[in-house]
Scaffold this motif. Structure first.
Motif, PDB file in Angstrom:
ATOM      1  N   ARG A  44      86.327 -51.337 144.524  1.00 20.92           N
ATOM      2  CA  ARG A  44      84.882 -52.927 144.556  1.00 20.92           C
ATOM      3  C   ARG A  44      84.310 -51.660 145.586  1.00 20.92           C
ATOM      4  NH1 ARG A  44      83.670 -55.743 148.915  1.00 20.92           N
ATOM      5  NH2 ARG A  44      82.463 -57.631 147.943  1.00 20.92           N
ATOM      6  N   HIS A  45      84.518 -50.810 146.458  1.00 21.75           N
ATOM      7  CA  HIS A  45      83.032 -50.267 147.203  1.00 21.75           C
ATOM      8  C   HIS A  45      82.089 -49.895 146.121  1.00 21.75           C
ATOM      9  CE1 HIS A  45      80.716 -49.578 150.510  1.00 21.75           C
ATOM     10  NE2 HIS A  45      80.914 -48.146 149.910  1.00 21.75           N
TER      11      HIS A  45
ATOM     12  N   LEU B  49      84.886 -50.860 155.344  1.00 19.88           N
ATOM     13  CA  LEU B  49      86.399 -50.457 155.214  1.00 19.88           C
ATOM     14  C   LEU B  49      87.008 -48.759 155.913  1.00 19.88           C
ATOM     15  CD1 LEU B  49      87.765 -50.973 152.599  1.00 19.88           C
ATOM     16  CD2 LEU B  49      86.596 -49.534 151.546  1.00 19.88           C
TER      17      LEU B  49
ATOM     18  N   LEU C 226      90.305 -51.860 146.625  1.00 24.23           N
ATOM     19  CA  LEU C 226      88.885 -51.829 147.945  1.00 24.23           C
ATOM     20  C   LEU C 226      88.308 -50.877 147.934  1.00 24.23           C
ATOM     21  CD1 LEU C 226      90.774 -53.185 151.055  1.00 24.23           C
ATOM     22  CD2 LEU C 226      89.667 -54.224 149.325  1.00 24.23           C
ATOM     23  N   GLU C 227      88.569 -49.410 148.014  1.00 26.56           N
ATOM     24  CA  GLU C 227      87.752 -48.482 147.044  1.00 26.56           C
ATOM     25  C   GLU C 227      86.514 -48.450 145.989  1.00 26.56           C
ATOM     26  OE1 GLU C 227      86.975 -45.474 148.730  1.00 26.56           O
ATOM     27  OE2 GLU C 227      88.792 -45.467 150.334  1.00 26.56           O
TER      28      GLU C 227
ATOM     29  N   SER D  63      79.668 -52.275 154.388  1.00 25.52           N
ATOM     30  CA  SER D  63      80.994 -52.831 154.373  1.00 25.52           C
ATOM     31  C   SER D  63      81.675 -51.393 154.245  1.00 25.52           C
ATOM     32  CB  SER D  63      80.260 -53.291 153.335  1.00 25.52           C
ATOM     33  OG  SER D  63      80.219 -52.713 151.966  1.00 25.52           O
TER      34      SER D  63
END
Length: 535
Positions: A459-460, A439, A456-457, A435
């Motif tokens: 979340r990762h 991403l 998004l960063e 993922s």
């Protein structure tokens, strides 16, 4: 109607109390349910509760079989198809014949009645052995074989049962006709089960509503079971195949919301059905004792002892040749599979616990023949079936944990669980790494707003921090689940603050529910990781 509802509430109360008692005593729930039901049957003032065989076979058996089929892995079922078929078909037929021979020569029962009794007591239960086996930590392949056997053996037994009832009623039996009919039923039910599974998934795709989809999932086993059963088959095999089809093809077609709600629904439904069934089996004790007064006690006890001994011995006699002969005779099997250890085979042989299906089909026997004569030895068959169920559930179910530990099979199962957990950790890290690559590609190729990119960063990074550490050495690892207690403590603090805000009128109830659902999901993730950790 009011009386029936009050009786149902009473059964639920007994079920909850019995389940709590089983947990406190660390016993298999099926054993406690059966014993408590039997004790209450003789309690003065306790209302008599009868088992309706048509209710078991047509109402509660389909969802049990279907849910077991959905939870079963089609890949593992296919890989273990030979041992499953050896037990679900071969062992059931062998046990049926062994019981028929024993009761014919030892008790003087007719051949047709002997085969009928054998067909009734030959299939092990799908519920009790697996519940005990999972609790004591048996190796994964043994669990798969036992689950596959429990799914398919009822189909074999019910087909044999129908042939035997016909033979007793008419006095005629043709082996060639029965064999051809058996093969036709198997083929037709497999095809029908695939069709029902396909139709169920397509309808659920069109619904796009978790409540409708769960309703359709509840209807699926009844469609798969009732149509073949009405046509003269068993319905079991079609229901199993429908469940396996949904298990294999459903993950990419069923939404996350439906899956989360459906898991809870089916877990509760199967637990409730299984518990009530074993309680009701216990409730039949008093009625069966009353029935035994019309028979010679020595004959009843001898029949129960002989049938139980043959049922247990036949399984042991079958499992060892069934496991080792294919290895001796086939070079391809020797190349593909390791030779199973005798200890594991012995444990499989010791799991022949009979259950509610045997008693249900015994109760479903007609009272009279087509010519009006009484059905031969009906009461004796019923008593023997109950005796076999009681002895195997309490006797084998109670001693299986000790046998498993004495043979060292549970120890190997725990080692296997640790190894599987290590593979799970590796899989989780592989998913996160993949993922991360995707991403990076998305951030590079698309012009995303800065806030969305940061989200998004973040979340990762949150997923990375939640990953368990890889094992420093074999069998030694430090999973994130060791912080589960602290996470729950923090979530509990957030819950208190959330309800304080609600009481002070700073948020609405709908807002509280949305935030509470997020906290519930987070706690469920923690519980799931902790439960599946062997540490």
């Amino acid at each position: 109607m009011t009386h029936a509802f009050l009786t149902f509430l009473l059964v639920l109360s007994v079920l909850a109390a019995s389940a709590t008692l089983a947990r406190r005593l660390q016993l298999a729930p099926a054993i406690v349910f059966l014993l408590v039901g039997g004790a209450l049957a003789f309690t003065p003032g306790f209302p008599p509760i009868e088992m309706k065989p048509e209710g078991v076979l047509l109402l509660v058996l389909p969802p049990l079989i279907y849910s077991a089929g959905v939870s079963m892995s089609w890949r593992e079922f296919k890989f273990n198809l030979r041992p499953i078929a050896m037990l679900a078909i071969g062992c059931v037929i062998f046990t049926t014949c062994a019981v028929a021979v024993a009761v014919h020569f030892a008790l003087g029962l007719s051949w047709s009645v002997g085969f009928l009794l054998g067909a009734i007591v030959s299939p092990p239960d799908v519920v009790a052995p697996l519940a005990i086996a999972r609790r004591i930590g048996l190796p994964h392949r043994i669990l798969v074989v036992l689950e596959g056997e429990g799914l398919a053996n009822d189909a074999t037994a019910l087909i044999l049962y129908r042939f035997a009832v016909m033979a007793v009623s008419t006095g005629a039996f043709s082996l060639s006709t029965a064999t051809g009919t058996f093969a036709a039923i198997v083929v037709c039910e497999i095809l029908f089960g695939v069709a029902v599974g396909w139709l169920s998934l397509r309808l659920r795709q069109w619904a796009h509503d978790p409540r409708v989809e769960i309703t359709l999932s509840l209807l699926t086993p009844y469609l798969a079971f009732w149509v073949p059963e009405h046509a003269g088959g068993s319905g079991v095999l079609a229901t199993v195949v429908a469940g396996l089809y949904v298990s294999w093809n459903g993950p990419l077609l069923i939404s996350a919301a439906t899956r989360l709600q459906g898991i809870f629904f089916w877990d509760f439904a199967t637990w409730l059905i299984e518990g009530v069934l074993f309680l009701i089996v216990g409730f039949q004790t008093r009625a069966l004792v009353e029935t035994s007064k019309y028979l010679h006690l020595g004959t009843v006890l001898s029949a129960i002892a002989i049938t139980t001994a043959i049922v247990i011995a036949a399984r042991f006699i079958w499992v060892f040749p069934g496991a080792y002969l294919p290895h001796l005779l086939s070079k391809r099997i020797r190349a593909r599979e390791e030779r199973p250890p005798w200890r594991a085979i012995a444990v499989v042989g010791f799991t022949g616990i009979r259950g509610v299906v045997s008693l249900a089909v015994a109760l479903a026997l007609p009272y009279t023949l087509a010519n009006g004569d009484p059905f031969p030895d009906r009461d004796l068959i019923l008593l023997v079936s109950f005796g076999v169920i009681f002895i195997t559930v309490v006797g084998i179910g109670g001693t299986l944990p000790f046998v498993s530990r004495a043979l060292g099979v549970s120890e190997y199962g725990n080692y296997e669980a640790r190894h599987e957990r290590e593979k799970e950790i590796a899989a989780r890290r592989q998913l996160v790494a993949a993922s991360r690559k995707e991403l990076n590609r998305i951030l590079k190729e698309r012009e995303l707003p800065e806030g969305l990119a940061r989200f998004l960063e973040a979340r990762h990074e949150t997923r990375v921090r939640a990953l368990p550490e890889p094992p420093a050495k074999e069998g030694d690892f430090t999973p994130a689940t060791r912080g589960a207690a602290m996470v729950r403590e923090i979530i509990a603090i957030e819950r208190k603050l959330l309800h304080k805000l609600l009481r002070e009128g700073k948020i609405a109830d709908e807002t509280r529910r949305r935030i509470e659902r997020d906290l519930d999901l987070e706690e469920a993730v923690v519980d799931n990781r902790e439960k599946n950790s062997p540490l």
